[in-house]
Design a protein around this motif. Structure first.
Motif, PDB file in Angstrom:
ATOM      1  N   VAL A  84       7.872  50.011  51.439  1.00  0.00           N
ATOM      2  CA  VAL A  84       8.277  49.468  52.741  1.00  0.00           C
ATOM      3  C   VAL A  84       8.211  50.581  53.788  1.00  0.00           C
ATOM      4  O   VAL A  84       7.650  50.395  54.879  1.00  0.00           O
ATOM      5  CB  VAL A  84       9.703  48.863  52.663  1.00  0.00           C
ATOM      6  N   THR A  85       8.735  51.754  53.442  1.00  0.00           N
ATOM      7  CA  THR A  85       8.738  52.872  54.391  1.00  0.00           C
ATOM      8  C   THR A  85       7.317  53.269  54.781  1.00  0.00           C
ATOM      9  O   THR A  85       6.989  53.376  55.968  1.00  0.00           O
ATOM     10  CB  THR A  85       9.444  54.097  53.753  1.00  0.00           C
ATOM     11  N   ILE A  86       6.483  53.487  53.774  1.00  0.00           N
ATOM     12  CA  ILE A  86       5.110  53.939  54.052  1.00  0.00           C
ATOM     13  C   ILE A  86       4.362  52.892  54.872  1.00  0.00           C
ATOM     14  O   ILE A  86       3.655  53.232  55.823  1.00  0.00           O
ATOM     15  CB  ILE A  86       4.355  54.200  52.719  1.00  0.00           C
ATOM     16  N   THR A  87       4.532  51.623  54.532  1.00  0.00           N
ATOM     17  CA  THR A  87       3.793  50.587  55.252  1.00  0.00           C
ATOM     18  C   THR A  87       4.258  50.488  56.700  1.00  0.00           C
ATOM     19  O   THR A  87       3.435  50.343  57.607  1.00  0.00           O
ATOM     20  CB  THR A  87       3.940  49.229  54.534  1.00  0.00           C
ATOM     21  N   LEU A  88       5.566  50.608  56.910  1.00  0.00           N
ATOM     22  CA  LEU A  88       6.065  50.572  58.287  1.00  0.00           C
ATOM     23  C   LEU A  88       5.482  51.720  59.103  1.00  0.00           C
ATOM     24  O   LEU A  88       5.094  51.552  60.255  1.00  0.00           O
ATOM     25  CB  LEU A  88       7.595  50.670  58.294  1.00  0.00           C
ATOM     26  N   ILE A  89       5.407  52.912  58.471  1.00  0.00           N
ATOM     27  CA  ILE A  89       4.877  54.090  59.179  1.00  0.00           C
ATOM     28  C   ILE A  89       3.384  53.936  59.464  1.00  0.00           C
ATOM     29  O   ILE A  89       2.920  54.158  60.574  1.00  0.00           O
ATOM     30  CB  ILE A  89       5.130  55.376  58.360  1.00  0.00           C
ATOM     31  N   GLN A  90       2.662  53.497  58.440  1.00  0.00           N
ATOM     32  CA  GLN A  90       1.204  53.460  58.578  1.00  0.00           C
ATOM     33  C   GLN A  90       0.704  52.231  59.322  1.00  0.00           C
ATOM     34  O   GLN A  90      -0.428  52.199  59.762  1.00  0.00           O
ATOM     35  CB  GLN A  90       0.548  53.525  57.196  1.00  0.00           C
ATOM     36  N   ASP A  91       1.557  51.233  59.453  1.00  0.00           N
ATOM     37  CA  ASP A  91       1.099  49.987  60.060  1.00  0.00           C
ATOM     38  C   ASP A  91       0.537  50.200  61.460  1.00  0.00           C
ATOM     39  O   ASP A  91      -0.475  49.622  61.827  1.00  0.00           O
ATOM     40  CB  ASP A  91       2.253  48.990  60.111  1.00  0.00           C
ATOM     41  N   SER A  92       1.172  51.091  62.250  1.00  0.00           N
ATOM     42  CA  SER A  92       0.738  51.287  63.632  1.00  0.00           C
ATOM     43  C   SER A  92      -0.689  51.807  63.711  1.00  0.00           C
ATOM     44  O   SER A  92      -1.412  51.491  64.645  1.00  0.00           O
ATOM     45  CB  SER A  92       1.679  52.243  64.341  1.00  0.00           C
ATOM     46  N   THR A  93      -1.094  52.579  62.718  1.00  0.00           N
ATOM     47  CA  THR A  93      -2.454  53.132  62.767  1.00  0.00           C
ATOM     48  C   THR A  93      -3.502  52.047  62.517  1.00  0.00           C
ATOM     49  O   THR A  93      -4.662  52.226  62.818  1.00  0.00           O
ATOM     50  CB  THR A  93      -2.649  54.244  61.730  1.00  0.00           C
ATOM     51  N   PHE A  94      -3.086  50.930  61.949  1.00  0.00           N
ATOM     52  CA  PHE A  94      -4.033  49.848  61.696  1.00  0.00           C
ATOM     53  C   PHE A  94      -4.047  48.828  62.834  1.00  0.00           C
ATOM     54  O   PHE A  94      -4.891  47.967  62.894  1.00  0.00           O
ATOM     55  CB  PHE A  94      -3.671  49.123  60.394  1.00  0.00           C
ATOM     56  N   LYS A  95      -3.049  48.915  63.721  1.00  0.00           N
ATOM     57  CA  LYS A  95      -2.973  47.953  64.818  1.00  0.00           C
ATOM     58  C   LYS A  95      -3.855  48.413  65.963  1.00  0.00           C
ATOM     59  O   LYS A  95      -3.903  49.600  66.273  1.00  0.00           O
ATOM     60  CB  LYS A  95      -1.533  47.836  65.314  1.00  0.00           C
ATOM     61  N   THR A  96      -4.517  47.457  66.612  1.00  0.00           N
ATOM     62  CA  THR A  96      -5.337  47.834  67.770  1.00  0.00           C
ATOM     63  C   THR A  96      -4.427  48.113  68.948  1.00  0.00           C
ATOM     64  O   THR A  96      -4.704  48.926  69.801  1.00  0.00           O
ATOM     65  CB  THR A  96      -6.327  46.717  68.128  1.00  0.00           C
ATOM     66  N   VAL A  97      -3.346  47.394  69.041  1.00  0.00           N
ATOM     67  CA  VAL A  97      -2.382  47.652  70.105  1.00  0.00           C
ATOM     68  C   VAL A  97      -1.109  48.173  69.452  1.00  0.00           C
ATOM     69  O   VAL A  97      -0.456  47.488  68.683  1.00  0.00           O
ATOM     70  CB  VAL A  97      -2.077  46.361  70.885  1.00  0.00           C
ATOM     71  N   SER A  98      -0.794  49.397  69.773  1.00  0.00           N
ATOM     72  CA  SER A  98       0.376  49.984  69.134  1.00  0.00           C
ATOM     73  C   SER A  98       1.638  49.673  69.931  1.00  0.00           C
ATOM     74  O   SER A  98       1.623  49.588  71.141  1.00  0.00           O
ATOM     75  CB  SER A  98       0.186  51.493  69.048  1.00  0.00           C
ATOM     76  N   ASP A  99       2.728  49.508  69.208  1.00  0.00           N
ATOM     77  CA  ASP A  99       4.005  49.279  69.881  1.00  0.00           C
ATOM     78  C   ASP A  99       4.520  50.580  70.495  1.00  0.00           C
ATOM     79  O   ASP A  99       5.136  50.571  71.545  1.00  0.00           O
ATOM     80  CB  ASP A  99       5.050  48.783  68.875  1.00  0.00           C
ATOM     81  N   ALA A 100       4.219  51.670  69.837  1.00  0.00           N
ATOM     82  CA  ALA A 100       4.755  52.957  70.290  1.00  0.00           C
ATOM     83  C   ALA A 100       3.665  53.741  71.003  1.00  0.00           C
ATOM     84  O   ALA A 100       2.607  54.005  70.444  1.00  0.00           O
ATOM     85  CB  ALA A 100       5.240  53.742  69.089  1.00  0.00           C
ATOM     86  N   LYS A 101       3.929  54.080  72.295  1.00  0.00           N
ATOM     87  CA  LYS A 101       2.950  54.870  73.041  1.00  0.00           C
ATOM     88  C   LYS A 101       3.278  56.347  72.906  1.00  0.00           C
ATOM     89  O   LYS A 101       4.450  56.721  72.824  1.00  0.00           O
ATOM     90  CB  LYS A 101       2.981  54.463  74.509  1.00  0.00           C
ATOM     91  N   ILE A 102       2.226  57.172  72.894  1.00  0.00           N
ATOM     92  CA  ILE A 102       2.445  58.615  72.751  1.00  0.00           C
ATOM     93  C   ILE A 102       2.600  59.218  74.142  1.00  0.00           C
ATOM     94  O   ILE A 102       1.689  59.078  74.982  1.00  0.00           O
ATOM     95  CB  ILE A 102       1.251  59.260  72.013  1.00  0.00           C
ATOM     96  N   PRO A 103       3.730  59.870  74.417  1.00  0.00           N
ATOM     97  CA  PRO A 103       3.898  60.459  75.753  1.00  0.00           C
ATOM     98  C   PRO A 103       3.016  61.701  75.921  1.00  0.00           C
ATOM     99  O   PRO A 103       3.031  62.581  75.054  1.00  0.00           O
ATOM    100  CB  PRO A 103       5.383  60.819  75.814  1.00  0.00           C
ATOM    101  N   ILE A 104       2.238  61.727  77.010  1.00  0.00           N
ATOM    102  CA  ILE A 104       1.373  62.899  77.263  1.00  0.00           C
ATOM    103  C   ILE A 104       1.559  63.361  78.707  1.00  0.00           C
ATOM    104  O   ILE A 104       2.105  62.631  79.529  1.00  0.00           O
ATOM    105  CB  ILE A 104      -0.123  62.598  77.001  1.00  0.00           C
ATOM    106  N   LEU A 105       1.091  64.568  78.971  1.00  0.00           N
ATOM    107  CA  LEU A 105       1.191  65.111  80.321  1.00  0.00           C
ATOM    108  C   LEU A 105      -0.205  65.186  80.951  1.00  0.00           C
ATOM    109  O   LEU A 105      -1.178  65.471  80.250  1.00  0.00           O
ATOM    110  CB  LEU A 105       1.777  66.529  80.277  1.00  0.00           C
ATOM    111  N   VAL A 106      -0.264  64.922  82.248  1.00  0.00           N
ATOM    112  CA  VAL A 106      -1.527  65.089  82.977  1.00  0.00           C
ATOM    113  C   VAL A 106      -1.238  65.894  84.240  1.00  0.00           C
ATOM    114  O   VAL A 106      -0.288  65.610  84.956  1.00  0.00           O
ATOM    115  CB  VAL A 106      -2.149  63.712  83.349  1.00  0.00           C
ATOM    116  N   VAL A 107      -2.053  66.903  84.441  1.00  0.00           N
ATOM    117  CA  VAL A 107      -1.972  67.657  85.703  1.00  0.00           C
ATOM    118  C   VAL A 107      -3.248  67.323  86.469  1.00  0.00           C
ATOM    119  O   VAL A 107      -4.349  67.662  86.036  1.00  0.00           O
ATOM    120  CB  VAL A 107      -1.863  69.181  85.446  1.00  0.00           C
ATOM    121  N   ASN A 108      -3.063  66.626  87.579  1.00  0.00           N
ATOM    122  CA  ASN A 108      -4.231  66.175  88.342  1.00  0.00           C
ATOM    123  C   ASN A 108      -4.457  67.100  89.518  1.00  0.00           C
ATOM    124  O   ASN A 108      -3.817  66.984  90.561  1.00  0.00           O
ATOM    125  CB  ASN A 108      -3.994  64.732  88.808  1.00  0.00           C
TER     126      ASN A 108
END
Lengths: 247, 422
Positions: B34-58
């Motif tokens: 259950v743990t592994i599948t919950l963790i890995q599930d996002s990598t198989f989804k085309t739309v992820s629930d969790a967004k990765i916060p990044i920085l941009v300097v424009n």
């Protein structure tokens, strides 16, 4: 019944021989005591006779049979009561005995009856369905004994069968063994309880440093040893008072 | 047969008396899957629930940087945070506060426009569309560099995927700029469409079909077989401990004096532990079919595959048991058998491709992987789960698993005989 010829045993990396050129003849229906200080070679000899370890040299036969030629026949013929409680702690006494009895081909009601009779004889019937890990040392020793005699062995080897048990348990065990002997079982046993051996054994052999020092009926050994009033005196006069600590 | 059944009964009783052991045996693999599948599930989804916060300097503030920012937003993978200076962004990333910082250089838009215009002018001049006499010495336009700062703890696969994504985005912007420049040079009418800027070459993933239904693999279809196999092989730990305990309790000494073969003793253990493996397997399937949909994970699709799945589970279980019997025979103490067994299963899992696919392993490891029973089991499970294979397809793998069981058991018997024969 048991013919031991020139048996020697040296363990790997050991400096000395545990048994050295041992010759012995044990007759049918005897109660034969193997006595000796710690590290004398008693358990080694029993282990060899029960096919648990190989002798370095020499040979032996039990009822004319050898392990090399008649392994299964011989295993069916003997019973061994090891020094440690060779039982499954999480199983009940009955389950343990049922399992070990089954290993000798016993089954069904016949096996159940044998188990219940033996438990009854040794005062354990009321505890048949209790787990072994709840038993006292004396109770475990008695179950350990029953596990070895369910198949009515012709020869029974006992390695310190009364060590660590109370007087009551010891008496029950000794009486039961005498009963078995009366019914035709040859008994070979090791013990440090020399008083027990004196009354229990028909013949004894004292071993020290892997060598046979003396053998004979307890009374004869006492009579032939100057100043000895019992087997313990004989034992001390032959093996000395030095401690036998070894690692 | 009577002795075998008595041995199996004894093993069964020993197992059920150890409630804690049973709980570990059955519950921990379920928690794991259950743990592994919950963790890995996002990598198989085309739309992820969790967004990765990044920085941009424009530093550009032109149309190119706007397109990059829009592309990052549209990807739905990132939560874009704007920072003013490169130093600020770099500091935050190297402290591990953010996974990534993208530094867009000054004058990127104008520089790109100049570069493209210069190139297009040159081409058009070559074709004689414009008067060559108007040409003057072209100023050298410096290439621009988009800087990427990654948290040192970031995994290489993530880095590569981000780099590829940004590279693709920048290439598209460049291409579109070139088309636009050509359009401006050739046509006076800005609304006239001369060039189609959409990709001419596109990709379509063709999936295997069963009864005209596409078999789309999801995280559950990948994880359940892999981690089920992992759990099945973990049986070698309790099994070897069981055997070592018999030696330390003295019951093994008694068995050696009994008229029973070592093969029968091992047979009793094999029967019971195989049932344990199958119960583990059924529980894993039930989790995939019933629990996963209830907690928002994809359902495990086992339709029409159940008999073959059981065949694979039986043979994988036998292979694991064979290994456990050998370890239990050779080990003298629990301190030897337990850590070795657990570590060895992890090594077998790694070699078998449970974590990293075999095809991306170094050549040498790929060769080693071929001799890992977990690799055979995993391939057999994938054949059934993902490739919709038949019994014939999994025959090579299950044959290898069975041979492995025979070989390890035989070695255990021979070893025991050699060690104990009088």
């Amino acid at each position: 019944m048991i013919k031991i010829e020139h048996i020697s045993k040296k363990y790997k990396n050991a400096d000395n021989f545990s048994l050295s050129d041992l010759n012995l003849l044990i007759h049918e229906k005897e109660i034969f005591g193997l006595l000796g200080p710690n590290g004398a070679g008693k358990t080694t000899l029993i282990s060899i006779l029960c096919s648990l370890i190989k002798p370095t040299s020499g040979s032996f036969s039990i009822a004319g049979l050898t392990y090399q030629k008649n392994k299964n026949q011989l295993k069916q013929l003997i019973g061994i009561v090891p020094q440690e409680y060779a039982l499954y702690p999480s199983l009940t006494a009955f389950e343990n005995l049922k399992y070990f009895g089954s290993m000798y081909g016993l089954k069904g009601k016949e096996l159940d009856k044998k188990i219940n009779d033996a438990l009854d004889h040794l005062g354990l019937l009321a505890f048949a369905n209790k787990n072994i890990d709840t038993f006292s040392g004396g109770m475990k020793r008695r179950v350990n004994l029953i596990a070895s005699i369910l198949h009515n062995p012709k020869v029974l080897f006992l390695d310190e069968p009364t060590v660590g048990v109370d007087v009551q348990s010891k008496n029950v065990i000794i009486e039961y063994l005498q009963q078995l002997n009366k019914n035709g079982t040859t008994i070979i046993y090791t013990s440090h309880h020399l008083n027990e051996a004196e009354t229990f054994c028909t013949r004894v052999a004292i071993i020290d440093h892997g060598k046979l020092i003396v053998k004979g009926k307890p009374k004869e050994l006492i009579d032939n040893s100057d100043g000895s009033n019992n087997l313990e005196d004989v034992f001390i006069s032959l093996t000395g008072k030095a401690l036998r600590d070894h690692a | 047969m009577h002795k075998l059944m008595a041995s199996a009964r004894k093993e069964f009783l020993l197992l059920i008396r150890d409630i804690g052991g049973i709980a570990i045996l059955f519950i921990m693999p379920l928690v794991l899957i259950v743990t592994i599948t919950l963790i890995q599930d996002s990598t198989f989804k085309t739309v992820s629930d969790a967004k990765i916060p990044i920085l941009v300097v424009n530093n550009d503030h032109g149309n190119v940087s706007e397109t990059i920012l829009q592309g990052l937003e549209d990807s739905n993978a990132f939560e874009v945070n704007i920072k003013d200076t490169e130093e600020q962004a770099k500091d935050l990333v190297f402290k591990g506060k953010f996974q990534l910082a993208i530094i867009i250089p000054e004058d990127l838009s104008s520089g790109l426009a100049q570069k493209v215009a210069q190139n297009v002018d040159g081409i058009i001049a070559k074709f004689g569309i414009e008067d060559e006499t108007e040409s003057v010495t072209k100023p050298k336009i410096e290439s621009k560099e988009v800087k990427l700062y990654f948290d040192p703890a970031t995994q290489i696969s993530f880095k590569n995927s981000v780099k590829n994504g940004i590279d693709k985005m920048v290439s598209k912007i460049e291409t579109q700029s070139i088309y636009k420049a050509f359009q401006e040079q050739i046509s006076d009418d800005a609304s006239e469409v001369i060039f189609e800027t959409e990709n001419f070459i596109t990709f379509t993933e063709i999936l295997p079909k069963n009864n005209n239904k596409e078999l789309i693999p999801n995280s559950v279809q990948h994880n359940v077989p892999a981690w089920t196999l992992f759990a099945i092989f973990f049986i070698i730990v309790p099994l070897s401990i069981n055997m070592v305990k018999e030696k330390s309790q003295g019951t093994f000494v008694r068995l050696r004096t009994n008229p029973i073969s070592y093969a029968t003793v091992l047979g009793g253990k094999t029967l019971v532990y195989l049932v344990v493996c199958l119960i583990q397997f059924v529980l894993m399937l039930m989790v995939g079919v019933f629990l996963f949909p209830a907690i928002g994970l994809p359902t495990l699709d086992i339709s029409g595959r159940l008999p073959l799945l059981f065949v694979v589970a039986i043979f994988a279980g036998l292979a694991a048991i064979g290994l456990g019997l050998l370890l239990g025979t050779v080990a003298k103490t629990q301190e030897q058998s337990a850590p070795f067994g657990a570590t060895f299963v992890v090594i077998l899992a790694a070699l078998g491709g449970v974590w990293v696919p075999v095809f991306i392993m170094p050549k040498f490891m790929q060769t080693l992987s071929n001799i890992s029973p977990m690799n055979w089991g995993l391939n057999a499970f994938y054949d059934v789960f993902l490739r919709h294979g038949s019994l014939l397809d999994i025959l090579p793998e299950i044959s290898l698993l069975f041979l492995f069981f025979l070989a390890t058991t035989l070695i255990a018997i021979v070893y025991n005989e050699k060690k104990n024969t009088v």
